[in-house]
Design a protein around this motif. Sequence first.
Motif, mmCIF file in Angstrom:
data_model
loop_
_atom_site.group_PDB
_atom_site.id
_atom_site.type_symbol
_atom_site.label_atom_id
_atom_site.label_comp_id
_atom_site.label_asym_id
_atom_site.label_seq_id
_atom_site.Cartn_x
_atom_site.Cartn_y
_atom_site.Cartn_z
ATOM 1 N N ALA A 168 1.206 -1.579 0.301
ATOM 2 C CA ALA A 168 0.221 0.109 0.157
ATOM 3 C C ALA A 168 1.117 1.117 -0.173
ATOM 4 N N GLN A 169 1.729 0.893 0.077
ATOM 5 C CA GLN A 169 3.398 2.493 -0.183
ATOM 6 C C GLN A 169 2.914 3.069 -1.491
ATOM 7 N N VAL A 170 2.881 4.270 -1.461
ATOM 8 C CA VAL A 170 3.562 4.980 -2.476
ATOM 9 C C VAL A 170 4.558 5.637 -2.699
ATOM 10 N N PRO A 171 4.634 6.174 -3.797
ATOM 11 C CA PRO A 171 6.244 6.168 -3.909
ATOM 12 C C PRO A 171 7.249 7.449 -3.433
ATOM 13 N N SER A 172 6.414 8.662 -2.102
ATOM 14 C CA SER A 172 6.817 9.240 -1.248
ATOM 15 C C SER A 172 7.367 8.343 0.203
ATOM 16 N N ASP A 173 6.973 7.468 0.475
ATOM 17 C CA ASP A 173 6.993 6.940 0.980
ATOM 18 C C ASP A 173 8.222 6.299 0.989
ATOM 19 N N ARG A 174 9.049 6.338 0.305
ATOM 20 C CA ARG A 174 10.790 5.801 -0.388
ATOM 21 C C ARG A 174 11.509 6.797 -0.409
ATOM 22 N N GLU A 175 13.107 6.141 -0.008
ATOM 23 C CA GLU A 175 14.086 7.381 -0.424
ATOM 24 C C GLU A 175 15.081 6.761 -0.857
ATOM 25 N N TYR A 176 15.207 7.583 -2.412
ATOM 26 C CA TYR A 176 16.046 6.996 -3.625
ATOM 27 C C TYR A 176 16.714 8.453 -3.404
ATOM 28 N N ARG A 177 18.658 7.544 -3.650
ATOM 29 C CA ARG A 177 19.955 8.582 -3.393
ATOM 30 C C ARG A 177 20.508 7.828 -4.889
ATOM 31 N N VAL A 178 21.103 9.335 -5.410
ATOM 32 C CA VAL A 178 22.153 8.761 -6.615
ATOM 33 C C VAL A 178 24.105 9.382 -6.136
ATOM 34 N N TYR A 179 24.614 8.814 -5.985
ATOM 35 C CA TYR A 179 25.924 8.601 -5.483
ATOM 36 C C TYR A 179 27.100 8.254 -6.726
ATOM 37 N N HIS A 180 27.946 9.777 -6.646
ATOM 38 C CA HIS A 180 29.296 9.454 -7.793
ATOM 39 C C HIS A 180 30.516 8.681 -6.457
ATOM 40 N N ILE A 181 30.033 7.442 -7.354
ATOM 41 C CA ILE A 181 31.387 6.378 -6.942
ATOM 42 C C ILE A 181 32.566 5.632 -8.036
ATOM 43 N N VAL A 182 33.037 7.402 -8.490
ATOM 44 C CA VAL A 182 33.998 7.111 -9.315
ATOM 45 C C VAL A 182 35.605 6.230 -8.801
ATOM 46 N N GLY A 183 35.919 4.926 -9.054
ATOM 47 C CA GLY A 183 37.097 4.435 -8.739
ATOM 48 C C GLY A 183 36.857 3.196 -7.048
ATOM 49 N N VAL A 184 35.124 3.718 -7.262
ATOM 50 C CA VAL A 184 35.641 2.625 -5.826
ATOM 51 C C VAL A 184 34.596 1.220 -6.470
ATOM 52 N N ASP A 185 35.272 -0.032 -6.375
ATOM 53 C CA ASP A 185 34.988 -1.009 -6.871
ATOM 54 C C ASP A 185 34.233 -1.670 -6.692
#
Length: 163
Positions: free
Chosen positions: A125-142
């Motif tokens: 029953a959750q709506v999209p605003s019930d979730r948390e979304y993030r984008v991280y810059h990970i250049v060089g992270v294996d």
Amino acid sequence: MATYTDAKTGQAIFGAHNSWGRTRSPKNIAGPPGTAVSLLANTNNLLAAGTAYKLEGYATENQRYLHVLVTDLHDTAPAALTIFGYCHAFEKWFELPQSFDPVGANSGPTAAAITVADSGRAVAAQVPSDREYRVYHIVGVDRVAFVHADDTEVDVFAACSTF
């Protein structure tokens, strides 16, 4: 991941070549689309003393961005999820920075942590605003690993992309 030795240089090669190439659309690092990542309860398996610490978490395949979606499993108010990175060159795990500016200074980064609020609703029953979304810059992270004390509180989905 298997370790091989380069015949010319004698240096260790960490695993066979397996890459997604340049990706515009995020690719799920845990498997097929819709697959949640496995969470570590603590950082004990990320210590160099562990026998398989280099294999914990998920390979990023040298992608540029990490996309993370956290959903509440409607148990209690979830604790924060912390994200860690690993670099083969250092053979060490570290807290992934919350923000990273590849052009400017990367001073005093805060560790990447995501807290999702208790939605008060069942997952279906959750709506999209019930979730948390993030984008991280990970250049060089294996590799990346996700630490949360209670894997019954949240589902975490992660994907990587080049663009």
